[in-house]
Design a protein around this motif. Sequence first.
Motif, PDB file in Angstrom:
ATOM      1  N   LEU A   1       0.846  -1.171   0.000  1.00  0.00           N
ATOM      2  CA  LEU A   1       0.000   0.000   0.000  1.00  0.00           C
ATOM      3  C   LEU A   1       0.887   1.228   0.000  1.00  0.00           C
ATOM      4  O   LEU A   1       2.075   1.134   0.333  1.00  0.00           O
ATOM      5  CB  LEU A   1      -0.965   0.005   1.185  1.00  0.00           C
ATOM      6  CG  LEU A   1      -0.429   0.287   2.572  1.00  0.00           C
ATOM      7  CD1 LEU A   1      -1.595   0.753   3.437  1.00  0.00           C
ATOM      8  CD2 LEU A   1       0.161  -0.947   3.170  1.00  0.00           C
TER       9      LEU A   1
ATOM     10  N   THR B   1       0.421   5.513   5.006  1.00  0.00           N
ATOM     11  CA  THR B   1      -1.010   5.257   4.984  1.00  0.00           C
ATOM     12  C   THR B   1      -1.523   4.909   6.376  1.00  0.00           C
ATOM     13  O   THR B   1      -2.504   5.491   6.837  1.00  0.00           O
ATOM     14  CB  THR B   1      -1.353   4.130   3.989  1.00  0.00           C
ATOM     15  OG1 THR B   1      -0.925   4.532   2.686  1.00  0.00           O
ATOM     16  CG2 THR B   1      -2.821   3.822   3.966  1.00  0.00           C
TER      17      THR B   1
ATOM     18  N   GLN C   1      -7.268   9.208   2.428  1.00  0.00           N
ATOM     19  CA  GLN C   1      -8.465   8.765   1.701  1.00  0.00           C
ATOM     20  C   GLN C   1      -8.352   9.068   0.206  1.00  0.00           C
ATOM     21  O   GLN C   1      -8.609   8.208  -0.637  1.00  0.00           O
ATOM     22  CB  GLN C   1      -9.715   9.434   2.306  1.00  0.00           C
ATOM     23  CG  GLN C   1     -11.004   9.151   1.586  1.00  0.00           C
ATOM     24  CD  GLN C   1     -11.577   7.791   1.912  1.00  0.00           C
ATOM     25  OE1 GLN C   1     -10.868   6.856   2.250  1.00  0.00           O
ATOM     26  NE2 GLN C   1     -12.890   7.680   1.795  1.00  0.00           N
TER      27      GLN C   1
ATOM     28  N   LEU D   1      -5.723   6.746  -1.476  1.00  0.00           N
ATOM     29  CA  LEU D   1      -6.197   5.365  -1.616  1.00  0.00           C
ATOM     30  C   LEU D   1      -7.215   5.253  -2.743  1.00  0.00           C
ATOM     31  O   LEU D   1      -7.151   4.318  -3.557  1.00  0.00           O
ATOM     32  CB  LEU D   1      -6.803   4.872  -0.303  1.00  0.00           C
ATOM     33  CG  LEU D   1      -5.818   4.616   0.827  1.00  0.00           C
ATOM     34  CD1 LEU D   1      -6.569   4.351   2.123  1.00  0.00           C
ATOM     35  CD2 LEU D   1      -4.884   3.464   0.489  1.00  0.00           C
TER      36      LEU D   1
ATOM     37  N   GLU E   1      -5.522   5.621  -6.118  1.00  0.00           N
ATOM     38  CA  GLU E   1      -4.710   4.447  -6.450  1.00  0.00           C
ATOM     39  C   GLU E   1      -5.550   3.212  -6.769  1.00  0.00           C
ATOM     40  O   GLU E   1      -5.274   2.484  -7.710  1.00  0.00           O
ATOM     41  CB  GLU E   1      -3.758   4.138  -5.291  1.00  0.00           C
ATOM     42  CG  GLU E   1      -2.766   3.043  -5.582  1.00  0.00           C
ATOM     43  CD  GLU E   1      -1.757   3.428  -6.638  1.00  0.00           C
ATOM     44  OE1 GLU E   1      -1.445   2.558  -7.478  1.00  0.00           O
ATOM     45  OE2 GLU E   1      -1.289   4.571  -6.638  1.00  0.00           O
TER      46      GLU E   1
ATOM     47  N   TYR F   1     -12.613   1.623  -2.519  1.00  0.00           N
ATOM     48  CA  TYR F   1     -11.615   1.397  -1.473  1.00  0.00           C
ATOM     49  C   TYR F   1     -11.402   2.681  -0.684  1.00  0.00           C
ATOM     50  O   TYR F   1     -11.819   3.754  -1.084  1.00  0.00           O
ATOM     51  CB  TYR F   1     -10.298   0.924  -2.085  1.00  0.00           C
ATOM     52  CG  TYR F   1     -10.450  -0.391  -2.797  1.00  0.00           C
ATOM     53  CD1 TYR F   1     -10.546  -1.569  -2.081  1.00  0.00           C
ATOM     54  CD2 TYR F   1     -10.537  -0.447  -4.182  1.00  0.00           C
ATOM     55  CE1 TYR F   1     -10.717  -2.782  -2.726  1.00  0.00           C
ATOM     56  CE2 TYR F   1     -10.700  -1.656  -4.838  1.00  0.00           C
ATOM     57  CZ  TYR F   1     -10.793  -2.826  -4.096  1.00  0.00           C
ATOM     58  OH  TYR F   1     -10.964  -4.017  -4.740  1.00  0.00           O
ATOM     59  N   GLY F   2     -10.742   2.543   0.449  1.00  0.00           N
ATOM     60  CA  GLY F   2     -10.437   3.712   1.264  1.00  0.00           C
ATOM     61  C   GLY F   2     -10.796   3.488   2.713  1.00  0.00           C
ATOM     62  O   GLY F   2     -10.749   2.360   3.211  1.00  0.00           O
TER      63      GLY F   2
ATOM     64  N   LEU G   1      -9.657   0.689   7.001  1.00  0.00           N
ATOM     65  CA  LEU G   1      -9.011   0.988   5.726  1.00  0.00           C
ATOM     66  C   LEU G   1      -9.107  -0.277   4.879  1.00  0.00           C
ATOM     67  O   LEU G   1      -8.670  -1.347   5.315  1.00  0.00           O
ATOM     68  CB  LEU G   1      -7.553   1.357   5.987  1.00  0.00           C
ATOM     69  CG  LEU G   1      -6.698   1.788   4.827  1.00  0.00           C
ATOM     70  CD1 LEU G   1      -5.606   2.710   5.338  1.00  0.00           C
ATOM     71  CD2 LEU G   1      -6.063   0.619   4.123  1.00  0.00           C
TER      72      LEU G   1
ATOM     73  N   ILE H   1      -8.273  -2.105   1.200  1.00  0.00           N
ATOM     74  CA  ILE H   1      -7.507  -2.081  -0.048  1.00  0.00           C
ATOM     75  C   ILE H   1      -7.619  -3.449  -0.707  1.00  0.00           C
ATOM     76  O   ILE H   1      -7.915  -4.440  -0.034  1.00  0.00           O
ATOM     77  CB  ILE H   1      -6.008  -1.742   0.184  1.00  0.00           C
ATOM     78  CG1 ILE H   1      -5.352  -2.756   1.115  1.00  0.00           C
ATOM     79  CG2 ILE H   1      -5.856  -0.327   0.703  1.00  0.00           C
ATOM     80  CD1 ILE H   1      -3.849  -2.645   1.202  1.00  0.00           C
TER      81      ILE H   1
ATOM     82  N   ASN I   1       5.649   2.479  -2.522  1.00  0.00           N
ATOM     83  CA  ASN I   1       4.809   1.620  -1.701  1.00  0.00           C
ATOM     84  C   ASN I   1       5.630   0.954  -0.624  1.00  0.00           C
ATOM     85  O   ASN I   1       6.854   0.881  -0.707  1.00  0.00           O
ATOM     86  CB  ASN I   1       4.173   0.517  -2.552  1.00  0.00           C
ATOM     87  CG  ASN I   1       3.024   1.030  -3.369  1.00  0.00           C
ATOM     88  OD1 ASN I   1       2.564   2.145  -3.165  1.00  0.00           O
ATOM     89  ND2 ASN I   1       2.574   0.241  -4.299  1.00  0.00           N
TER      90      ASN I   1
END
Length: 154
Positions: free
Chosen positions: A33, A37, A111, A114, A117, A122-123, A138, A140, A151
């Motif tokens: 991720l 994050t 947020q 995410l 990406e 997602y988020g 969270l 993903i 990442n």
Amino acid sequence: MELVAAYVAIEQMRYGDRLTVHYDIDERIQTELPAMTIQPLVENAIFHGLEPRGNSGTIRIIIQEEPNSAGQNVEVIVWDNGVGIAPEKAQQILTDNSSEFFKEVGIANVQKRLQYEFGTQYGIHVESEVNQYTKMHLIIPKTVSADVDSNSSI
């Protein structure tokens, strides 16, 4: 998680035994991720959840398969037993488009990154009860492209 552990170690030196952090991490989960994050979620839990209480508090960091995704998604939960967040404030912290620097590096920025990406499904989702707890969920995808820059693995 190394960054999160280092951050927590610094904060535990600051708060001493007033801050307890528990980790519940499914070690079988290997995914990536964007960097920075999880750490902002932990920082938010300390400064906006626990610190206003003025006494000791607990944070739990849970990494697991998202229960309702048939193994397709990863869920990271940062839970604190702090002051909680009113429902209208919980939504605001996810969508705050303020240009102030510190707001832009916070939860709303995580947020945005995410969803940019991985997509809008997602988020972060906030679950909270005032004067009881806050849970930042969270979500993903479990498998992430290896070509994503900056990442870090969890």
